[in-house]
Design a protein around this motif. Sequence first.
Motif, PDB file in Angstrom:
ATOM      1  N   SER A   9       0.859  -1.179   0.000  1.00 39.22           N
ATOM      2  CA  SER A   9       0.000   0.000   0.000  1.00 39.22           C
ATOM      3  C   SER A   9       0.898   1.233   0.000  1.00 39.22           C
ATOM      4  O   SER A   9       2.105   1.115   0.230  1.00 39.22           O
ATOM      5  N   PRO A  10       0.331   2.412  -0.225  1.00 41.34           N
ATOM      6  CA  PRO A  10       1.144   3.630  -0.153  1.00 41.34           C
ATOM      7  C   PRO A  10       1.756   3.866   1.232  1.00 41.34           C
ATOM      8  O   PRO A  10       2.668   4.664   1.369  1.00 41.34           O
ATOM      9  N   LEU A  11       1.247   3.158   2.245  1.00 40.71           N
ATOM     10  CA  LEU A  11       1.758   3.327   3.607  1.00 40.71           C
ATOM     11  C   LEU A  11       2.545   2.115   4.094  1.00 40.71           C
ATOM     12  O   LEU A  11       2.777   1.960   5.285  1.00 40.71           O
ATOM     13  N   GLY A  12       2.925   1.244   3.182  1.00 39.45           N
ATOM     14  CA  GLY A  12       3.687   0.061   3.551  1.00 39.45           C
ATOM     15  C   GLY A  12       2.865  -1.210   3.411  1.00 39.45           C
ATOM     16  O   GLY A  12       1.719  -1.187   2.960  1.00 39.45           O
ATOM     17  N   VAL A  13       3.460  -2.314   3.819  1.00 35.74           N
ATOM     18  CA  VAL A  13       2.804  -3.609   3.700  1.00 35.74           C
ATOM     19  C   VAL A  13       1.636  -3.694   4.686  1.00 35.74           C
ATOM     20  O   VAL A  13       1.754  -3.309   5.846  1.00 35.74           O
ATOM     21  N   ILE A  14       0.511  -4.195   4.177  1.00 36.46           N
ATOM     22  CA  ILE A  14      -0.692  -4.396   4.991  1.00 36.46           C
ATOM     23  C   ILE A  14      -1.019  -5.885   4.966  1.00 36.46           C
ATOM     24  O   ILE A  14      -1.000  -6.519   3.916  1.00 36.46           O
ATOM     25  N   THR A  15      -1.316  -6.427   6.144  1.00 36.04           N
ATOM     26  CA  THR A  15      -1.774  -7.807   6.255  1.00 36.04           C
ATOM     27  C   THR A  15      -3.283  -7.792   6.458  1.00 36.04           C
ATOM     28  O   THR A  15      -3.793  -7.043   7.293  1.00 36.04           O
ATOM     29  N   ILE A  16      -3.975  -8.614   5.689  1.00 44.11           N
ATOM     30  CA  ILE A  16      -5.431  -8.748   5.770  1.00 44.11           C
ATOM     31  C   ILE A  16      -5.720 -10.152   6.280  1.00 44.11           C
ATOM     32  O   ILE A  16      -5.194 -11.126   5.747  1.00 44.11           O
ATOM     33  N   GLN A  17      -6.549 -10.258   7.308  1.00 45.51           N
ATOM     34  CA  GLN A  17      -6.950 -11.559   7.825  1.00 45.51           C
ATOM     35  C   GLN A  17      -8.478 -11.651   7.806  1.00 45.51           C
ATOM     36  O   GLN A  17      -9.159 -10.706   8.211  1.00 45.51           O
ATOM     37  N   VAL A  18      -8.979 -12.779   7.332  1.00 43.75           N
ATOM     38  CA  VAL A  18     -10.430 -12.993   7.246  1.00 43.75           C
ATOM     39  C   VAL A  18     -10.771 -14.405   7.732  1.00 43.75           C
ATOM     40  O   VAL A  18      -9.906 -15.262   7.851  1.00 43.75           O
ATOM     41  N   ASN A  19     -12.065 -14.595   7.999  1.00 39.74           N
ATOM     42  CA  ASN A  19     -12.604 -15.944   8.169  1.00 39.74           C
ATOM     43  C   ASN A  19     -13.849 -16.022   7.288  1.00 39.74           C
ATOM     44  O   ASN A  19     -14.097 -15.109   6.488  1.00 39.74           O
ATOM     45  N   ASP A  20     -14.625 -17.065   7.413  1.00 44.35           N
ATOM     46  CA  ASP A  20     -15.790 -17.225   6.544  1.00 44.35           C
ATOM     47  C   ASP A  20     -16.859 -16.160   6.775  1.00 44.35           C
ATOM     48  O   ASP A  20     -17.674 -15.905   5.895  1.00 44.35           O
ATOM     49  N   GLU A  21     -16.856 -15.528   7.958  1.00 39.66           N
ATOM     50  CA  GLU A  21     -17.850 -14.494   8.254  1.00 39.66           C
ATOM     51  C   GLU A  21     -17.454 -13.106   7.762  1.00 39.66           C
ATOM     52  O   GLU A  21     -18.298 -12.278   7.500  1.00 39.66           O
ATOM     53  N   GLN A  31       2.570  -2.916  13.318  1.00 36.88           N
ATOM     54  CA  GLN A  31       1.508  -2.807  14.308  1.00 36.88           C
ATOM     55  C   GLN A  31       1.605  -3.898  15.367  1.00 36.88           C
ATOM     56  O   GLN A  31       1.883  -5.058  15.065  1.00 36.88           O
ATOM     57  N   THR A  32       1.338  -3.535  16.598  1.00 32.30           N
ATOM     58  CA  THR A  32       1.464  -4.475  17.707  1.00 32.30           C
ATOM     59  C   THR A  32       0.187  -5.266  17.964  1.00 32.30           C
ATOM     60  O   THR A  32       0.179  -6.155  18.804  1.00 32.30           O
ATOM     61  N   THR A  33      -0.890  -4.971  17.281  1.00 33.45           N
ATOM     62  CA  THR A  33      -2.168  -5.636  17.537  1.00 33.45           C
ATOM     63  C   THR A  33      -2.388  -6.870  16.671  1.00 33.45           C
ATOM     64  O   THR A  33      -3.474  -7.443  16.682  1.00 33.45           O
ATOM     65  N   GLN A  34      -1.374  -7.296  15.940  1.00 30.67           N
ATOM     66  CA  GLN A  34      -1.519  -8.482  15.083  1.00 30.67           C
ATOM     67  C   GLN A  34      -1.599  -9.747  15.933  1.00 30.67           C
ATOM     68  O   GLN A  34      -0.937  -9.848  16.953  1.00 30.67           O
ATOM     69  N   PRO A  35      -2.390 -10.720  15.488  1.00 34.01           N
ATOM     70  CA  PRO A  35      -2.482 -11.976  16.234  1.00 34.01           C
ATOM     71  C   PRO A  35      -1.237 -12.829  16.010  1.00 34.01           C
ATOM     72  O   PRO A  35      -0.497 -12.630  15.049  1.00 34.01           O
ATOM     73  N   GLU A  36      -1.036 -13.783  16.908  1.00 35.01           N
ATOM     74  CA  GLU A  36       0.110 -14.681  16.768  1.00 35.01           C
ATOM     75  C   GLU A  36      -0.079 -15.639  15.597  1.00 35.01           C
ATOM     76  O   GLU A  36       0.867 -15.975  14.907  1.00 35.01           O
ATOM     77  N   GLN A  37      -1.294 -16.098  15.382  1.00 30.28           N
ATOM     78  CA  GLN A  37      -1.595 -17.047  14.309  1.00 30.28           C
ATOM     79  C   GLN A  37      -2.464 -16.361  13.253  1.00 30.28           C
ATOM     80  O   GLN A  37      -3.566 -15.926  13.564  1.00 30.28           O
TER      81      GLN A  37
END
Length: 158
Positions: A9-21, A31-37
């Motif tokens: 992204s223009p602000l650096g790498v972004i990780t997107i996490q989703v589930n079926d919902e 960012q420090t709020t990322q999950p371990e898994q």
Amino acid sequence: MKRYACIESPLGVITIQVNDEGVLGVWFESQTTQPEQLGSQSDDCPIINKVKQQLDEYFSRQRTSFDLPLAAQGTKFQTQVWHALTTIPYGTSISYQELAERIGNPKAVRAVGLANGKNPISIIVPCHRVIGKNGKLTGYAGGMDRKMKLLKLEGVME
């Protein structure tokens, strides 16, 4: 099942996490709020593809709101605050005090600030639109520089 993808992204790498919902998280690399898994990596997931498309449109100033299923997990209070964040219009900002008042708990300013800081869905749930009562920028899990850039992108700051 949790799935994720990383995008530029223009602000650096972004990780997107989703589930079926829906969307569980959108994080910047530091960012420090990322999950371990994160789950399994997926380059062909309909929800992830929709998030990518809408973030691209947002960064190119073609989108001012998001239309995505959200599935962030938090306490009842946190989810109440996160829902209130989604009602802050593009191109505006509010104070933590105003956010506390919006959820009907004007004395919970500090708790609102803590819940805001734990928002796992950056940009889409616009915690960057919350600033100090005096109009100054305050903490942002993605970094103050990114917060400033997001507010400039939306025309809130010059």
